[in-house]
Design a protein around this motif. Structure first.
Motif, PDB file in Angstrom:
ATOM      1  N   SER A 134     123.309  66.809  26.120  1.00 30.16           N
ATOM      2  CA  SER A 134     124.306  67.707  26.547  1.00 30.16           C
ATOM      3  C   SER A 134     123.650  69.075  26.671  1.00 30.16           C
ATOM      4  N   VAL A 135     122.428  69.379  25.748  1.00 29.14           N
ATOM      5  CA  VAL A 135     121.924  70.802  25.812  1.00 29.14           C
ATOM      6  C   VAL A 135     120.474  70.363  25.485  1.00 29.14           C
ATOM      7  N   VAL A 136     119.359  71.132  26.009  1.00 30.84           N
ATOM      8  CA  VAL A 136     118.229  71.230  25.463  1.00 30.84           C
ATOM      9  C   VAL A 136     117.730  72.533  25.065  1.00 30.84           C
ATOM     10  N   LEU A 137     117.018  72.600  23.645  1.00 34.72           N
ATOM     11  CA  LEU A 137     116.516  73.597  23.161  1.00 34.72           C
ATOM     12  C   LEU A 137     115.042  73.557  23.256  1.00 34.72           C
ATOM     13  N   LEU A 138     114.441  74.472  24.117  1.00 36.17           N
ATOM     14  CA  LEU A 138     113.244  74.297  24.482  1.00 36.17           C
ATOM     15  C   LEU A 138     112.172  75.507  24.313  1.00 36.17           C
ATOM     16  N   ILE A 186     122.012  67.230  21.199  1.00 36.41           N
ATOM     17  CA  ILE A 186     121.304  68.344  21.369  1.00 36.41           C
ATOM     18  C   ILE A 186     119.822  67.961  21.218  1.00 36.41           C
ATOM     19  N   LEU A 187     119.113  68.171  22.305  1.00 35.97           N
ATOM     20  CA  LEU A 187     117.664  67.797  22.132  1.00 35.97           C
ATOM     21  C   LEU A 187     116.581  69.178  21.911  1.00 35.97           C
ATOM     22  N   VAL A 188     115.857  68.828  20.735  1.00 34.41           N
ATOM     23  CA  VAL A 188     115.134  70.001  20.507  1.00 34.41           C
ATOM     24  C   VAL A 188     113.351  69.922  20.942  1.00 34.41           C
ATOM     25  N   VAL A 189     113.034  70.399  21.575  1.00 30.59           N
ATOM     26  CA  VAL A 189     111.613  70.250  22.202  1.00 30.59           C
ATOM     27  C   VAL A 189     110.629  71.479  21.646  1.00 30.59           C
ATOM     28  N   GLU A 190     110.027  71.034  20.572  1.00 30.37           N
ATOM     29  CA  GLU A 190     109.197  72.041  19.915  1.00 30.37           C
ATOM     30  C   GLU A 190     108.316  71.372  19.211  1.00 30.37           C
ATOM     31  N   ASP A 191     107.057  72.058  19.489  1.00 28.28           N
ATOM     32  CA  ASP A 191     105.815  71.410  19.055  1.00 28.28           C
ATOM     33  C   ASP A 191     105.315  71.657  17.481  1.00 28.28           C
ATOM     34  N   ASP A 192     105.748  72.952  16.980  1.00 22.42           N
ATOM     35  CA  ASP A 192     105.457  73.368  15.734  1.00 22.42           C
ATOM     36  C   ASP A 192     106.593  72.447  14.749  1.00 22.42           C
ATOM     37  N   THR A 193     105.940  71.608  13.619  1.00 21.19           N
ATOM     38  CA  THR A 193     106.766  70.653  12.870  1.00 21.19           C
ATOM     39  C   THR A 193     107.550  71.346  12.123  1.00 21.19           C
ATOM     40  N   PRO A 216     121.896  71.876  30.609  1.00 22.76           N
ATOM     41  CA  PRO A 216     121.386  73.278  30.461  1.00 22.76           C
ATOM     42  C   PRO A 216     120.159  73.094  29.427  1.00 22.76           C
ATOM     43  N   ILE A 217     119.199  74.032  30.046  1.00 24.50           N
ATOM     44  CA  ILE A 217     117.979  74.211  28.899  1.00 24.50           C
ATOM     45  C   ILE A 217     118.055  75.837  28.547  1.00 24.50           C
ATOM     46  N   VAL A 218     117.900  75.788  27.002  1.00 22.69           N
ATOM     47  CA  VAL A 218     117.975  77.134  26.426  1.00 22.69           C
ATOM     48  C   VAL A 218     116.622  77.395  25.907  1.00 22.69           C
ATOM     49  N   ALA A 219     115.933  78.430  26.261  1.00 20.02           N
ATOM     50  CA  ALA A 219     114.608  78.772  26.185  1.00 20.02           C
ATOM     51  C   ALA A 219     114.275  79.269  24.457  1.00 20.02           C
ATOM     52  N   LEU A 220     113.570  78.748  23.703  1.00 21.48           N
ATOM     53  CA  LEU A 220     113.172  79.569  22.590  1.00 21.48           C
ATOM     54  C   LEU A 220     111.894  79.962  22.717  1.00 21.48           C
ATOM     55  N   GLN A 273     111.598  70.935  12.264  1.00 19.58           N
ATOM     56  CA  GLN A 273     112.513  70.570  11.273  1.00 19.58           C
ATOM     57  C   GLN A 273     113.534  71.240  10.797  1.00 19.58           C
ATOM     58  N   ALA A 274     113.127  72.725  10.805  1.00 22.68           N
ATOM     59  CA  ALA A 274     114.200  73.641  10.330  1.00 22.68           C
ATOM     60  C   ALA A 274     115.450  73.618  11.468  1.00 22.68           C
ATOM     61  N   LEU A 275     114.898  73.655  12.634  1.00 22.31           N
ATOM     62  CA  LEU A 275     116.266  73.811  13.826  1.00 22.31           C
ATOM     63  C   LEU A 275     116.978  72.441  13.617  1.00 22.31           C
ATOM     64  N   GLY A 276     116.343  71.313  13.228  1.00 25.49           N
ATOM     65  CA  GLY A 276     117.145  70.096  13.084  1.00 25.49           C
ATOM     66  C   GLY A 276     118.038  70.016  12.117  1.00 25.49           C
ATOM     67  N   GLU A 277     117.708  70.969  10.852  1.00 30.19           N
ATOM     68  CA  GLU A 277     118.552  70.916   9.657  1.00 30.19           C
ATOM     69  C   GLU A 277     119.741  71.888  10.097  1.00 30.19           C
ATOM     70  N   ILE A 278     119.383  72.948  10.563  1.00 26.55           N
ATOM     71  CA  ILE A 278     120.457  73.925  11.049  1.00 26.55           C
ATOM     72  C   ILE A 278     121.409  73.562  11.998  1.00 26.55           C
ATOM     73  N   LEU A 279     120.871  72.818  13.123  1.00 29.89           N
ATOM     74  CA  LEU A 279     121.801  72.316  14.092  1.00 29.89           C
ATOM     75  C   LEU A 279     122.667  71.333  13.448  1.00 29.89           C
TER      76      LEU A 279
END
Length: 127
Positions: free
Chosen positions: A49-53, A4-11, A79-83, A15-21
């Motif tokens: 497998s999936v990108v959370l963007l 799972i790739l998380v692309v998020e510029d807010d630190t 697949p790309i999932v928009a956040l 980090q919170a998404l990384g812990e949750i995932l």
């Protein structure tokens, strides 16, 4: 192994998404990027497998990021999932046209996050 790739510029959000995932999908590898440019390089190298963007990235906007992913020589690509905080009809229509696989409203509800991402991971690894 699923990635799972998380692309998020807010630190803090990243980090919170990384812990949750990590808690939701312990068998998956969680990669994180703070920029679209670095995220594109991770996609080339790791084939997630999936990108959370996050759509509102600094630098490359989420829509441009998705268009660049589609132009890579990766077959269908991940697949790309928009956040996003913007679920306006115009944003949803543009994202649909670019082939986004799903949408999550910020801040992402943990149950909804799992429901949206699990099918992409389960279809790749049914165990």
């Amino acid at each position: 192994m699923t990635i799972i790739l998380v692309v998020e510029d807010d630190t803090e959000t990243r980090q919170a998404l990384g812990e949750i995932l990590t808690a939701l999908f312990p068998a998956s590898r969680i990669l994180m990027s703070e920029s679209g440019e670095a995220g594109l390089e991770l996609i080339r190298r790791t084939r997630p497998s999936v990108v959370l963007l996050d759509l509102n990235l600094r630098g490359i906007h989420g829509f441009e990021f998705a268009a660049r992913v589609r132009s890579l020589d990766l077959g269908p690509g991940p697949p790309i999932v928009a956040l996003t905080g913007d679920l306006s009809p115009a944003t949803l229509m543009r994202a649909e046209a670019l082939g986004f696989a799903g949408f999550l409203h910020k801040p992402a509800d943990i149950d909804r996050l799992e429901r949206v991402l699990r099918p992409f991971l389960t279809n790749l690894n049914p165990n």
